[in-house]
Structure formats: C-alpha cells, structure tokens
Design an enzyme around this catalytic site. Structure first.
Site, PDB file in Angstrom:
ATOM      1  N   GLU A 196      35.676  43.445  37.987  1.00 48.38           N
ATOM      2  CA  GLU A 196      36.960  42.818  38.318  1.00 48.38           C
ATOM      3  C   GLU A 196      36.901  41.297  38.260  1.00 48.38           C
ATOM      4  O   GLU A 196      37.854  40.643  37.851  1.00 48.38           O
ATOM      5  CB  GLU A 196      37.355  43.278  39.730  1.00 48.38           C
ATOM      6  N   ASP A 236      45.070  37.467  46.705  1.00 44.36           N
ATOM      7  CA  ASP A 236      44.619  37.881  48.023  1.00 44.36           C
ATOM      8  C   ASP A 236      43.102  38.083  48.004  1.00 44.36           C
ATOM      9  O   ASP A 236      42.630  38.984  47.343  1.00 44.36           O
ATOM     10  CB  ASP A 236      45.348  39.153  48.487  1.00 44.36           C
TER      11      ASP A 236
END
Length: 739
Positions: A637, A443
């Site tokens: 991340e 996503d």
C-alpha cells in the site's frame, strides 16, 4: 518426439500451464526422458546425431527449459530456502540461495543451478501457480525466472492483479464482497442495503437470499432520506451498499441482473473506495481495460444518484462521508477510449457530467463543506459518534481521560457516549475532525489532527477547480455550449468564471509567496496552516497555478519533498518530533504514497517540467521494483521513501504484504502508479530500472553502460535481441535480469 504447440514464455499462468509443453500428463514425462536418452545415444549415420557435451553444465546452446516435479521441488525449496517460514523467499531468508534443476532437453539428467533471491522467489511463485492449475510436472522456461523485473511486474499487474482485485455485487459476487474485515460488531451476517426506489434490485437480492440460503444474506431497504442519525442507528448491523447493475439474459433465457464490476484497493479494503478508484482507473485505461474503467465511472454515477455523493466506500457506515472528488477527469479519460457509437458515447458522458454537477452543488458547494467567508470548500462530513470501522482500541487514548473522570471503563464510556447517554462537546469536536480526516483520504496525519473540518485544503480546492474547468470544456467542446441540468441551462462561461474565481481565492488564502508553497487555510482561526504538504503540487495537476508559481514550486520547494524513493507526504519539520506519546502517522514524513506521486508527475508535465517528472517517476518505480525483487514480488500500500522500506511499524501496518507463495493483487493505486510511471520513463531509464540501478547511481552517472548484445545469441532467444544484465543488490547478491 514432435513438440507440442509452443506458447509465449511470458503468457499468463493459466495459459502457460495448460498449453504448449505443459499440456501433457504424467506419461509424457517419460517421453521427454526417452527422447533425451535416445537422442544422446544416436550413432553417426542415424537420423539424429548426438549433441556434443562440454564439461561445464552451465553451457547455454539455446534458451533453457527445466523439467520439474512440482510438489517435490516446492517442498525442497521451502525446506531449504524459506528459513523464516513465511512461505516467501526474500533477502531476509538465510538459505544457500541456490537450487539445482534438471533441463527438459536432457530429460532431467543435466543439471543447472538457479541462484539468488529473485530467481528463487520467481521459481516459488511459478511452482505455486502450476500446482493451482493442477500440474504435477511442468516444463518451465528459465526466461520466466530471470525475466526483467520491470516487465514481470507490469505483466503481473495487467494479467493477474487487476483480476484479483475485481469484485461484483450480484449472486455470484456477494460471498466475496460481503466479507468485511473491518466489522467489529457481533453481527457478521452478510447484509446488503438497497437504495430507496430500487425495487427491481430489492426483488433480485431477496430472490438470491431465498435461493441461496447458505449465504445467510440479509437484505434491507434504505430510507428515502439518509440522515446521520439513521446511519448511526445501523452501525451495529453493517453491510455492503448496492452498486450499479445491468440487465442480461441468463442461460435459461430469463432476464436478470448482473453487477457492474469494479476494482477494490485490496487486503482489508474489500469494497469500492472513492479516490482510490480514480488512480486505479488510470492504470486500467493504460492496460486496455476500458470496460472495467467505464464500470468504475458508472458505479460512481450510481452512488451520486442513490446515496447523494461518491462515498468514502460502499459500506453502510460510510453513508455520511465522501472522499476527494475526481469524477470529471476520470470520466474524460475513459470517454477518450470508448469504442461505442459517437452518440452513445456522448449520452454516457452527459449522464456522468450531470452527476458530477449534482455532486459539486449538493456536496462541495453546500453547508457544511462550503465556507461562505473564503468561498472555498472543506472536508466536513456529517456523521455522528465514533467511526465504527477502526480497530477496537484505536480511540482508547482519546476516551480514557473522559472515562476516568466519570469512573468508567473505556468500553463503558464509549457505549454510553454512542447511545447519547453522555454528551461531551470536546469529543464531538474530536470525532468531527477525525471523520473529516477520513473523508480527505489522508487518514491519518498531524497536518489534519484536531482541525481537519476547519481547513480549506489546497488538495480539495485544486480538485474543485479542475471540476469547474473540465465541466466548462466539456459543455463547450462536446455539448455546443448548451447543457441542461434540472431545468437550468449550464453554459461554459459560467463554469469558467467559477474556476477563475476559485483560482483568485486559492491565491488569496492558500498561496504563500514568501514560502513559495501552497498551504491549507484554517477558516475558524482565519490563518494559514504551517504544515508543508506535497499536495501543494495538486495545484499543478489542476492547472490553477500561474507559471511563476509553478516555477517556484519546482525550483524552490520541490527539494523539500524529494527523497531517494520519490516524494514524501510532508516535510520532517512540519511533522515534528516523534516520541512514545506522539507516534508517527502514515500520511506524514517519511512515508510516500502512490496518489501523491501520480499527481505530481502529471502536474509537472502540465507545466513542461518533464525532467523533474521523469526523475521522480524513476525514484518511485525504483522503490517498487526493489521491493518486488527482494521480497517475493510484494507490491504494498505504501513505503517509507527515505529508507525504501515497506515493512513499516506504523498505524494500520501495510496492506498488500500478507500473502503466501505468490502475490495475487498487489495494491490498487500502487499497481496503477507503476503502469503510469512507466509511461514517463525513457527507454534508457527503463533499462536502468530493470537492472535495479539506484537513483543515487543513475542520476550521478552521465552515461549508463550496459553489457553489449550478443547478436548471435539473440537469434536463438525467444525474446529477440535481449540481453542479460547483471546487478549487485544491496545485500551483496549477484542478480541476473533478462532485459
């Protein structure tokens, strides 16, 4: 003066700043100075002869240690070097990049300069850690400041980051785990939901709420049947979902419960996530954290048992949503390292495989995720309404035209739509696909936009093929070809046939011979998607490609995805043009993610393409190491793997970059990818990585020449046979790394 006990100069901060030379109090500082002064003033014939001093204060006679006033040096370094005020020392700061410290052997009299972003940022980190451990003065080894960055990062992951990401759901851990940065409701009371039938847990948490009123803990039971309507009804009072616990005897001799610990991704992701946990487990196993890795599996088994699936994450609003399934490989990896009695190990694996079979049947091979026409599976969650965990304005552009049509504000329209006072099939379809994207883990991406729930993806079906193969092998090799599941005997051959059938369907619907690549298949339009995704290489990880397909994937298609910093998520051509009305998506070009790298390395290894696997691992680890060196130890991340940038202007930003002084957690699967990636590097590659040698340079140079090792100097060094490697960084700084 007799030295205090020596401590490993690369020990974790708690050990380093409380033992050895740092176990002293303020009175010892004057002892250092008296000793240094008296020893330098000794006359010939006395017990200690003064050391001769050369003119240069840069002389190295033995490894340096610095005598440091922690608070004063911390103040000075921030004032002088942190020019942008972010409590970090990075290549963006415009200070002189040099600081003078006094050596411990001279009682602080003789000075030496610490130079460059890397050493200064390490100094800042060490000062912050020393202050946390209550040290006002420290003796700091220079080796901690110029430590090889590969060794330093790997050490921090192993000894600090995993601990920083550890959570537990019980009386001691609730205060941390209940905090939910994604909660946008008016009700921010800590809340925990207990599964139906878990009366012992319910009594435990009720007692916690009563005995610890400051928590303001709300304890609620879930119904036996968890429907989409029910999940939607509690979105205005979100909470954490209980996980596995075990019985212990407390200090008073009473039997109580304690939460089984787990690793969270980090930052705003303060709960146990689905596919993140698999990659984190790979890192934990490599770092010897076997009990933690086992606990990750146990918590997944608990989720399947009580919530019916491995959850997107253990928050109430994720109850209808799963994530990519990795449980069988995860369990096998842990099983190999368990130290328990063989029968206990076998019993543990039996429980885990039984849960995986349940998940396989009830989630991935059942309506609506299973497509009966192709025989393949899709990401197809059953939730209702607008996903509540997103930012407040995330869907404004989607809702706006419908709100305008009815003369309502976006907020008014969203409220009526959520309350089902307005029915809009087009929005229902949009949010179905949006939830499916989140279930996929990717996503968001243009690969899946407005069609995800209709796609039989190569990644999901590769994972299910691996489930089938793993279960077949475990039944055959561990359980003598007899495995009972809900009254039925499961055999190895049954699961082998399922795997063979899925491979045939993958070849039929997902393999494109002309393009030499796997694609997703649209089960509604009955055609292949044209988006080129790096998840095609998951087929190599699962082993469902034949060698000819693997060779084409490597020789023909791999160059489409390989860029300077590793593998990019998808090709630029597939992503399409980016504009103001078509912004970039974080799972598209030019972004690279840890799970894609790990899956590709393992896949290439499976088919014997070790040269390619090592090359890709080096590229990815260089990206991580370069940011770590230039940006105060950051481990984020994700990255832009084309420009090797982690400061990204993209949806959701970049988790793991928001910290002061010293990184505490890194990011779960990024930490794991570093540890896994190092296992692919040769010694030669690791040395080059430690010197931050760019892939462009490394792979164009036939032979990397390193500075010769001075054996005499090495004898005097705590790290025997070490060498200082000099590398010029991208901003022109000269950086010295101890290799």
């Amino acid at each position: 003066m007799a030295d205090t006990a020596e401590v490993n100069i690369y020990a974790d901060s708690r050990t380093y700043y409380s033992t050895g030379n740092n176990s002293f109090v303020i009175s010892n500082v004057s002892r250092f100075r008296r000793f240094a002064t008296s020893s330098m003033s000794k006359k010939p014939g006395q017990k200690e002869i003064a050391r001769k001093r050369r003119a240069s204060h840069d002389e190295i006679t033995k490894p340096r240690r610095f005598l440091i006033d922690v608070q004063e040096t911390l103040r000075l370094i921030l004032e002088q070097e942190d020019t942008d005020g972010d409590h970090q020392i990075t290549i963006h700061d415009m200070g002189p990049k040099t600081l003078t410290l006094g050596t411990a052997d001279s009682g602080g009299i003789r000075k030496f300069e610490i130079r460059g972003t890397y050493m200064l940022s390490n100094l800042l980190q060490e000062l912050a850690l020393a202050e946390e451990h209550g040290r006002k003065h420290i003796v700091l080894d220079e080796a901690r400041l110029n430590e090889n960055p590969v060794d330093r990062l790997s050490r921090m992951i192993k000894t600090n980051f995993w601990d920083g990401l550890t959570r537990r759901i019980d009386a001691e851990g609730l205060e941390i785990i209940c905090a939910d940065p994604k909660n946008r409701t008016a009700d921010h009371s800590p809340r925990i939901y207990i599964p139906f039938g878990e009366d012992e847990q319910y009594q435990y948490y009720t007692n916690v709420a009563e005995t610890r009123p400051h928590l303001n803990l709300q304890v609620e039971k879930l119904p036996k049947e968890i429907t989409p309507d029910y999940v939607k009804s509690i979105n205005d009072r979100p909470g954490i979902l209980a996980l596995a616990m075990h019985r212990i005897i407390d200090n008073q001799g009473n039997v109580t419960l304690k939460g089984v610990p787990f690793i969270v991704p980090g930052g705003r992701f303060n709960e146990m996530y689905g596919w993140d946990s698999y990659f984190e487990t790979l890192g934990l196993v490599l770092d010897g954290r076997i009990e933690m890795a086992k606990g990750m599996v146990d918590n997944f088994v608990y989720q399947i048992t009580h919530y019916g699936k491995i959850l997107n994450a253990n928050r109430s609003y994720y109850l209808t949503r799963s994530q990519p399934p990795f449980l069988t490989d995860m369990a096998i990896k842990v099983y190999e390292f368990l130290a328990e009695d063989p029968e206990e190990k076998k019993k543990w694996l039996e429980t885990t495989i039984r849960a995986a079979i349940k998940e396989y049947y009830t989630i991935w091979m059942s309506y609506p995720r299973y497509d009966p026409v192709t025989g393949l599976s899709r990401f197809y969650p059953t939730g209702l309404g607008i996903p509540p965990e997103t930012e407040a304005s995330h869907f404004d552009h989607v809702i706006l035209p419908y709100a305008k049509k009815l003369g309502l504000s976006i907020k008014e329209y969203a409220a009526k739509y959520q309350a089902q006072e307005i029915h809009e099939p087009n929005l229902d379809e949009y949010f179905l696909h949006d939830r499916a994207v989140r279930e996929s883990g990717h996503d968001t991406t243009y690969r899946f936009e407005k069609r995800c729930a209709h796609l039989a993806t190569i990644d999901l079906n590769s994972l299910l093929y691996k489930y089938e193969v793993d279960i077949s092998e475990v039944i055959s090799e561990v359980f003598d070809n007899q495995f009972e599941f809900e009254g039925t005997i499961e055999t190895s051959s049954t699961w082998s046939k399922r795997a063979l059938l899925r491979k045939e369907r993958i070849d039929k619907y997902l393999w494109n011979e002309e393009k030499s690549l796997y694609y997703d298949y649209d089960t509604v339009k009955q055609e292949q998607s044209v988006y080129e995704s790096v998840t095609a290489y998951w087929a190599l990880w699962a082993g469902c490609a034949n060698y000819e397909q693997a060779e084409k994937l490597v020789k023909i298609s791999l160059p489409k995805f390989e860029v300077l910093g590793g593998l990019v998520s998808g090709t630029e051509e597939s992503r399409g043009t980016i504009a103001l009305d078509r912004p970039n998506r974080q799972w598209d070009y030019p972004f690279g993610w840890a799970p894609h790298q790990i899956m590709a390395w393992r896949g290439l290894e499976n088919y014997g393409f070790m040269t390619e696997a090592r090359r890709l691992a080096y590229r990815w680890l260089y990206t991580i190491t370069k940011s770590f060196v230039d940006f105060n130890g950051v481990v984020p991340e994700k990255y832009d793997v084309v420009t090797l940038n982690h400061l990204l202007k993209v949806e959701y930003g970049n988790v793991g970059t928001d910290f002061k002084f010293v990184p505490r957690e890194g990011f779960g699967w990024m930490n794991a990818s570093y540890q896994v990636g190092l296992s692919y590097l040769t010694h030669h590659m690791r040395r080059a990585l430690g010197a931050c040698t760019s892939p462009e340079v490394f792979f164009k140079t036939k032979e990397i020449v390193f500075p010769p090792i001075d054996l005499e100097e090495s004898k005097n060094n705590d790290e025997n046979k070490s060498v200082v490697v000099t590398q010029i960084s991208s901003n022109g700084e000269t950086v010295h790394f101890k290799d």
